[in-house]
Design an enzyme around this catalytic site. Structure first.
Site, PDB file in Angstrom:
ATOM      1  N   ASP A 165       0.845  -1.200   0.000  1.00  0.00           N
ATOM      2  CA  ASP A 165       0.000   0.000   0.000  1.00  0.00           C
ATOM      3  C   ASP A 165       0.879   1.249   0.000  1.00  0.00           C
ATOM      4  O   ASP A 165       2.075   1.166   0.275  1.00  0.00           O
ATOM      5  CB  ASP A 165      -0.992   0.011   1.184  1.00  0.00           C
ATOM      6  CG  ASP A 165      -0.298  -0.198   2.522  1.00  0.00           C
ATOM      7  OD1 ASP A 165       0.760   0.410   2.738  1.00  0.00           O
ATOM      8  OD2 ASP A 165      -0.819  -0.983   3.333  1.00  0.00           O
ATOM      9  N   LYS A 167      -3.953  -0.340  -2.816  1.00  0.00           N
ATOM     10  CA  LYS A 167      -4.793  -1.228  -1.990  1.00  0.00           C
ATOM     11  C   LYS A 167      -6.004  -0.470  -1.469  1.00  0.00           C
ATOM     12  O   LYS A 167      -5.914   0.718  -1.162  1.00  0.00           O
ATOM     13  CB  LYS A 167      -3.944  -1.740  -0.822  1.00  0.00           C
ATOM     14  CG  LYS A 167      -4.704  -2.472   0.258  1.00  0.00           C
ATOM     15  CD  LYS A 167      -3.762  -2.959   1.356  1.00  0.00           C
ATOM     16  CE  LYS A 167      -4.065  -2.314   2.681  1.00  0.00           C
ATOM     17  NZ  LYS A 167      -3.211  -2.811   3.779  1.00  0.00           N
ATOM     18  N   ARG A 177      -9.084  -0.808   1.506  1.00  0.00           N
ATOM     19  CA  ARG A 177      -9.652  -1.589   2.608  1.00  0.00           C
ATOM     20  C   ARG A 177     -11.027  -1.016   2.933  1.00  0.00           C
ATOM     21  O   ARG A 177     -11.166   0.186   3.127  1.00  0.00           O
ATOM     22  CB  ARG A 177      -8.758  -1.531   3.848  1.00  0.00           C
ATOM     23  CG  ARG A 177      -9.227  -2.503   4.940  1.00  0.00           C
ATOM     24  CD  ARG A 177      -8.443  -2.346   6.217  1.00  0.00           C
ATOM     25  NE  ARG A 177      -7.077  -2.825   6.150  1.00  0.00           N
ATOM     26  CZ  ARG A 177      -6.706  -4.087   6.330  1.00  0.00           C
ATOM     27  NH1 ARG A 177      -7.608  -5.014   6.561  1.00  0.00           N
ATOM     28  NH2 ARG A 177      -5.432  -4.417   6.280  1.00  0.00           N
ATOM     29  N   ASP A 197       6.180  -5.075   4.501  1.00  0.00           N
ATOM     30  CA  ASP A 197       5.103  -4.415   5.246  1.00  0.00           C
ATOM     31  C   ASP A 197       5.527  -4.242   6.697  1.00  0.00           C
ATOM     32  O   ASP A 197       6.458  -4.906   7.154  1.00  0.00           O
ATOM     33  CB  ASP A 197       3.810  -5.236   5.154  1.00  0.00           C
ATOM     34  CG  ASP A 197       2.572  -4.346   5.181  1.00  0.00           C
ATOM     35  OD1 ASP A 197       2.701  -3.154   5.518  1.00  0.00           O
ATOM     36  OD2 ASP A 197       1.471  -4.844   4.870  1.00  0.00           O
ATOM     37  N   GLY A 224      -4.769 -10.752   5.074  1.00  0.00           N
ATOM     38  CA  GLY A 224      -5.524 -10.378   3.861  1.00  0.00           C
ATOM     39  C   GLY A 224      -4.703  -9.538   2.895  1.00  0.00           C
ATOM     40  O   GLY A 224      -4.717  -9.778   1.680  1.00  0.00           O
TER      41      GLY A 224
HETATM   42  C1  R5P Z   1      -1.740  -1.293   6.820  1.00  0.00           C
HETATM   43  O1  R5P Z   1      -1.689  -0.123   6.530  1.00  0.00           O
HETATM   44  C2  R5P Z   1      -0.576  -2.053   7.353  1.00  0.00           C
HETATM   45  O2  R5P Z   1       0.634  -1.541   6.880  1.00  0.00           O
HETATM   46  C3  R5P Z   1      -0.690  -3.525   7.029  1.00  0.00           C
HETATM   47  O3  R5P Z   1      -0.653  -3.682   5.622  1.00  0.00           O
HETATM   48  C4  R5P Z   1      -1.973  -4.097   7.540  1.00  0.00           C
HETATM   49  O4  R5P Z   1      -2.174  -3.733   8.880  1.00  0.00           O
HETATM   50  C5  R5P Z   1      -1.999  -5.598   7.408  1.00  0.00           C
HETATM   51  O5  R5P Z   1      -3.210  -6.050   7.890  1.00  0.00           O
HETATM   52  P1  R5P Z   1      -3.867  -7.384   7.365  1.00  0.00           P
HETATM   53  O6  R5P Z   1      -2.850  -8.477   7.498  1.00  0.00           O
HETATM   54  O7  R5P Z   1      -5.034  -7.584   8.279  1.00  0.00           O
HETATM   55  O8  R5P Z   1      -4.298  -7.166   5.966  1.00  0.00           O
END
Ligand code: R5P
Length: 299
Positions: free
Chosen positions: A168, A192, A194, A218, A225
């Site tokens: 993202d 991305k 959400r 990340d 997800g």
């Molecule tokens: C979001 O901005 C974070 O950097 C992570 O990408 C996110 O928290 C990941 O969450 P999940 O594994 O639930 O998709």
């Protein structure tokens, strides 16, 4: 100097203490029948520099209360200085109001910690640059990117065939830092989305060209997800091998199963959050941040 550990990640705290040639000092956490807790420091801290290590991962509220009570106990017993090491800092994702009517959770936590007048707070890979600004106390932010760069070099994935991908736009700062560490490895970013009501993630487009080898970077993996949809999209765009490097293994819900099934070869995380055996899966590799923390504590 004395080091105390809360119960959330004693495994990491022990590693940090060992690297400092020290042992953890005694901390008793008594749980009353109704679930309330009482914390007691079992070693003398009068006039001592003290450190408390506690990740505020799940159960986040309990782990925060334990951290607050430990700091209070250290203060009441005359500690000269208090450093809180919070390798994973819970509630950091709610760092601003996304939709009308919401709170700013990280600001509430910062205000509580500010009241304790800590000497410093050490955290690793905070979600955004805004978070440090929520505090009045000195915040030292460490990063697992140096550990990731070393591991990527060991893998022999080089800039000729590899692209770093942020799942993202929020992760672009991290990706650029890692890219520089790897001799300006090319990078791309995924657009991305959400759904804030359901938490469901979708990924439509990759901005930038990708190589055959892709490394998704990340700050944390929670439900898994983000990684699953990012990997699916990258495969469709021609990626051959995909590895994931994420600092915090929050691993909620069915994350281990989702990650094992995702179109990725390996998932590297760090030990900022303790991963119990039932949440470990064959593709998982855990790298330690113990040296990163102990080196900082030596300064
Ligand atoms: C979001 O901005 C974070 O950097 C992570 O990408 C996110 O928290 C990941 O969450 P999940 O594994 O639930 O998709």
């Amino acid at each position: 100097m004395r080091i105390f550990s809360g119960t959330s990640n004693k495994f990491l705290a022990e590693k940090v203490a060992k690297k400092l040639n020290m042992e953890l000092s005694g901390l008793e956490v008594f749980v009353f029948p109704d679930g309330e807790k009482r914390v007691r420091v079992l070693d003398k801290v009068l006039g001592e520099d003290t450190i408390v290590i506690q990740s505020t991962s799940t159960p986040v509220d309990e782990n925060y209360m334990q951290l607050f009570f430990t700091i209070d106990a250290l203060k009441r017993n005359g500690a000269k200085s208090i450093t809180a090491v919070v390798p994973y800092f819970g509630y950091q994702r709610q760092d601003h109001v996304f939709r009308e009517g919401e709170d700013v959770s990280v600001k509430v936590i910062a205000e509580i910690l500010d009241k304790f007048q800590l000497n410093r707070l050490i955290a690793i890979d905070l979600h955004s640059v805004k978070i440090k600004e929520a505090f009045n106390l000195p915040v030292v932010q460490l990063s697992a990117m140096t550990i990731f760069a070393e591991e990527i070099m060991k893998m022999g994935w080089n800039k000729g065939s590899t692209t770093l991908v942020s799942p993202d736009t929020g992760g672009m700062r991290r990706i650029k830092i890692l890219s520089e560490m790897l001799g300006n490895m090319p990078f791309a970013v995924i657009e991305k989305n959400r759904d804030l009501a359901t938490g469901n993630v979708s990924a439509e487009k990759v901005e930038g060209k990708i190589g055959r080898k892709v490394i998704i970077v990340d700050d944390m993996i929670s439900s898994g997800g983000t990684i699953a949809v990012a990997a699916e999209l990258l495969k469709k765009q021609g990626a051959g091998e995909i590895c994931v490097f994420a600092t915090h293994a929050v691993f909620s819900e069915k994350a281990p199963q989702i990650l094992q099934k995702a179109e990725v070869n390996k998932v590297y995380v760090t030990d900022t959050v303790f991963v119990p055996s039932e949440k470990r899966f064959p593709k998982l590799e855990i790298l330690s941040v113990a040296k990163l923390i102990s080196d900082q504590l030596k300064m």
